[in-house]
Design a protein around this motif. Sequence first.
Motif, PDB file in Angstrom:
ATOM      1  N   ALA A  81      55.789 -30.919 -26.580  1.00 45.98           N
ATOM      2  CA  ALA A  81      56.824 -29.970 -26.170  1.00 45.98           C
ATOM      3  C   ALA A  81      58.173 -30.672 -26.002  1.00 45.98           C
ATOM      4  CB  ALA A  81      56.419 -29.276 -24.878  1.00 45.98           C
ATOM      5  N   ALA A  82      58.148 -31.887 -25.473  1.00 47.25           N
ATOM      6  CA  ALA A  82      59.391 -32.645 -25.303  1.00 47.25           C
ATOM      7  C   ALA A  82      60.003 -32.977 -26.657  1.00 47.25           C
ATOM      8  CB  ALA A  82      59.123 -33.922 -24.506  1.00 47.25           C
ATOM      9  N   GLU A  83      59.172 -33.341 -27.610  1.00 53.16           N
ATOM     10  CA  GLU A  83      59.670 -33.648 -28.954  1.00 53.16           C
ATOM     11  C   GLU A  83      60.312 -32.425 -29.598  1.00 53.16           C
ATOM     12  OE1 GLU A  83      56.193 -35.240 -30.860  1.00 53.16           O
ATOM     13  OE2 GLU A  83      56.532 -37.234 -30.021  1.00 53.16           O
ATOM     14  N   ALA A  84      59.838 -31.237 -29.237  1.00 54.91           N
ATOM     15  CA  ALA A  84      60.386 -29.994 -29.777  1.00 54.91           C
ATOM     16  C   ALA A  84      61.552 -29.472 -28.936  1.00 54.91           C
ATOM     17  CB  ALA A  84      59.291 -28.932 -29.844  1.00 54.91           C
ATOM     18  N   GLY A  85      61.890 -30.192 -27.872  1.00 52.23           N
ATOM     19  CA  GLY A  85      63.003 -29.796 -27.025  1.00 52.23           C
ATOM     20  C   GLY A  85      62.643 -28.750 -25.985  1.00 52.23           C
ATOM     21  N   GLY A  86      61.366 -28.560 -25.734  1.00 48.53           N
ATOM     22  CA  GLY A  86      60.926 -27.528 -24.812  1.00 48.53           C
ATOM     23  C   GLY A  86      60.652 -27.989 -23.396  1.00 48.53           C
TER      24      GLY A  86
END
Length: 53
Positions: A29-34
């Motif tokens: 999720a962090a890699e996707a900006g979430g």
Amino acid sequence: MDYAAMYRQAMEDGATDYAHSIVVSATQAAEAGGVSPEDLRALLDEVKANPCA
């Protein structure tokens, strides 16, 4: 989503596989900006305090 609280509860329940899955999900999720940097930091602090074996 409060990944740190989810991780903490999983560890309290002895569900280390689930705790690991939470870390993986939060990372994706962090890699996707979430995930906010603050939420990610809270999870990292929780993992440091209660590492999965």
